[in-house]
Design an enzyme around this catalytic site. Structure first.
Site, short mmCIF file in Angstrom:
data_model
loop_
_atom_site.label_atom_id
_atom_site.label_comp_id
_atom_site.label_asym_id
_atom_site.label_seq_id
_atom_site.Cartn_x
_atom_site.Cartn_y
_atom_site.Cartn_z
N TRP A 106 0.84 -1.26 0.06
CA TRP A 106 -0.01 -0.04 0.04
C TRP A 106 0.67 1.46 0.05
O TRP A 106 0.52 2.26 -0.58
CB TRP A 106 -1.06 -0.20 1.23
CG TRP A 106 -1.95 -1.20 0.86
CD1 TRP A 106 -1.95 -2.24 1.68
CD2 TRP A 106 -3.05 -1.28 -0.13
NE1 TRP A 106 -3.06 -3.00 0.99
CE2 TRP A 106 -3.72 -2.47 -0.10
CE3 TRP A 106 -3.52 -0.21 -1.31
CZ2 TRP A 106 -4.66 -2.63 -0.77
CZ3 TRP A 106 -4.28 -0.57 -2.09
CH2 TRP A 106 -5.10 -1.95 -1.81
N ASP A 175 -1.23 6.72 6.32
CA ASP A 175 -2.24 5.75 5.83
C ASP A 175 -2.76 4.89 7.23
O ASP A 175 -1.81 3.84 7.15
CB ASP A 175 -1.97 5.09 4.69
CG ASP A 175 -3.05 4.06 4.08
OD1 ASP A 175 -4.06 3.82 4.82
OD2 ASP A 175 -2.85 3.61 3.12
N LYS A 199 -12.29 -1.74 7.48
CA LYS A 199 -11.57 -2.67 8.30
C LYS A 199 -11.69 -2.70 9.54
O LYS A 199 -12.50 -3.51 10.12
CB LYS A 199 -10.11 -2.74 7.91
CG LYS A 199 -9.75 -2.90 6.66
CD LYS A 199 -8.43 -2.48 6.07
CE LYS A 199 -8.30 -2.29 4.53
NZ LYS A 199 -8.49 -3.18 3.65
N1 PMP Z 1 -4.24 1.36 2.37
C1 PMP Z 1 -4.27 0.26 3.17
C2 PMP Z 1 -3.24 0.12 4.22
C3 PMP Z 1 -5.00 -0.56 2.86
O1 PMP Z 1 -5.22 -1.96 3.41
C4 PMP Z 1 -5.90 -0.59 1.83
C5 PMP Z 1 -7.36 -1.36 1.26
N2 PMP Z 1 -7.12 -2.94 1.51
C6 PMP Z 1 -6.12 0.77 0.86
C7 PMP Z 1 -4.98 1.59 1.19
C8 PMP Z 1 -6.82 0.96 -0.11
O2 PMP Z 1 -8.16 1.09 0.34
P1 PMP Z 1 -9.56 1.53 -0.64
O3 PMP Z 1 -9.79 0.27 -1.10
O4 PMP Z 1 -10.41 2.20 0.44
O5 PMP Z 1 -9.15 2.38 -1.54
#
Ligand code: PMP
Length: 364
Positions: A106, A175, A199
């Site tokens: 991510w 994030d 989550k």
């Molecule tokens: N950052 C992290 C740490 C994630 O776990 C995720 C989704 N698994 C995201 C960003 C992306 O999130 P979204 O699907 O809400 O765009």
């Protein structure tokens, strides 16, 4: 022991399990919320009933996370992924870069979005060891004059987590999508925190941002309206129709957390839950191997491999028969991943750990 409503243990990385009490409350209000004659899904976002929900949700989050008046709380859309674009667009001056610590998949995506604008600078990358560890953030070489330093507090795919709220030489953007509210954290150490809700907080559809007010002074003029965080803030997250239902659900989760020991309670439960599974890994005589280095093992996403792909497939298949779903790991790590966010019950971790021991005994 069977679960209420014959529910299964949902180890999915997201969207994820929500507290049964929260789902029940949502169900009870589905036809006629609080005498409003309709559900929260159907209400005008400008009406008194929804405005009350919106404000109460923000207040509950502020109480839970100890967010001071120096910060704004925003309820945005586009997921955490959209933040990867909004952060450099809103917070960097001309010619300025953002420093990125890439501790997993991510963080890499965050860097990629900033790099597309010519604004991303990588200060650390864990790729060489397939993102199985985190660096000491205080020992990295940051760019002089960087607009911010971006970190991902928990890497959902690799299961590596930072457990400190760092003081760094530039404003910290974090994030927190996959570990927000899982333990107490010091908001004052961050300039901007963002997290997709799906989550630890509620259903998908809303992204929560905690923004230090002075950061909005950086927003350039002439921004596209929907991408302008200052405009979003000035309109109290109601520049357009907000994801009312998702925000409402987050509010129910915040209330549930406040009634269950707040963030200290969450930390106690989450540490115990993760410990039960890590113990099964460490006690398996090498049958299971944890992916993450010991100092940064995530308490949200427990990643481990088995001796072969065949055994991994069998493990996942047999676990599903025992009402454990979502255990297959991401292909970049292989093996299995048990995602055990705030609402995931301790009992599910115990059931998994017992199953792991039994499986290893039969197949080791
Ligand atoms: N950052 C992290 C740490 C994630 O776990 C995720 C989704 N698994 C995201 C960003 C992306 O999130 P979204 O699907 O809400 O765009």
């Amino acid at each position: 022991m069977s679960q209420p409503y014959d529910r299964i243990f949902n180890f999915s990385a997201g969207p994820c399990t929500l507290p049964v009490e929260v789902l029940e409350e949502a169900r009870d209000g589905l036809m006629n919320w609080n005498g409003a004659g309709m559900s929260v899904m159907e209400m005008s976002h400008r009406g008194k009933a929804y405005m009350g929900i919106h404000q109460a949700t923000e207040a509950a989050l502020r109480e839970l996370a100890g967010i001071s008046d120096d910060y704004l709380v925003l309820f945005l859309q586009g997921g955490a992924s959209m933040q990867n674009t909004l952060v450099p667009m809103n917070f960097l001056a001309d010619g300025q870069v953002g420093d990125y610590v890439v501790s997993g998949a991510w963080g890499k995506k965050s860097l990629e979005a900033a790099t597309l604008m010519g604004r991303g600078n990588k200060v650390w990358d864990g790729k060489a060891t397939n993102y199985d560890t985190t660096p000491n953030l205080h020992e990295l070489n940051y760019t002089a004059g960087a607009g911010y330093i971006h970190i991902t507090s928990n890497e959902t795919i690799q299961g590596v987590e930072f457990f400190e709220d760092p003081s760094l030489p530039a404003p910290v953007v974090c994030d927190m999508s996959s570990d927000i509210l899982s333990r107490p954290f010091d908001v004052s150490k961050y300039a901007y925190i963002y997290a997709g809700a799906q989550k630890n907080m509620g259903p998908a559809g809303v992204t929560v941002a905690i923004c230090r007010k002075d950061m909005l002074d950086r927003v350039p003029s002439g921004m596209q309206p929907m991408l302008d965080l200052k405009l979003q803030a000035e309109n109290e997250s109601m520049y357009n129709t907000p994801p009312c239902w998702s925000i409402y659900m987050c509010g129910l989760v915040y209330k549930w957390m406040l009634a269950n020991g707040g963030l200290a309670g969450a930390q106690r439960r989450n540490t115990e839950k993760a410990g039960v599974i890590y113990e099964a890994i460490d006690g398996s005589g090498g049958f299971y191997k944890g992916h993450a280095a010991a100092h940064c093992r995530s308490i949200m996403n427990v990643t481990f491999t088995l001796p072969s792909d065949e055994l991994t497939d069998l493990f996942v298949k047999e676990a599903a028969k025992e009402k454990m779903d979502g255990l297959k790991g991401h292909r970049s790590v292989g093996g299995c991943r048990a995602s055990i966010y705030n609402a995931f019950p301790l009992e599910g971790c115990k059931v998994l750990a017992d199953f792991m021991r039994d499986f290893a005994a039969r197949n080791g």
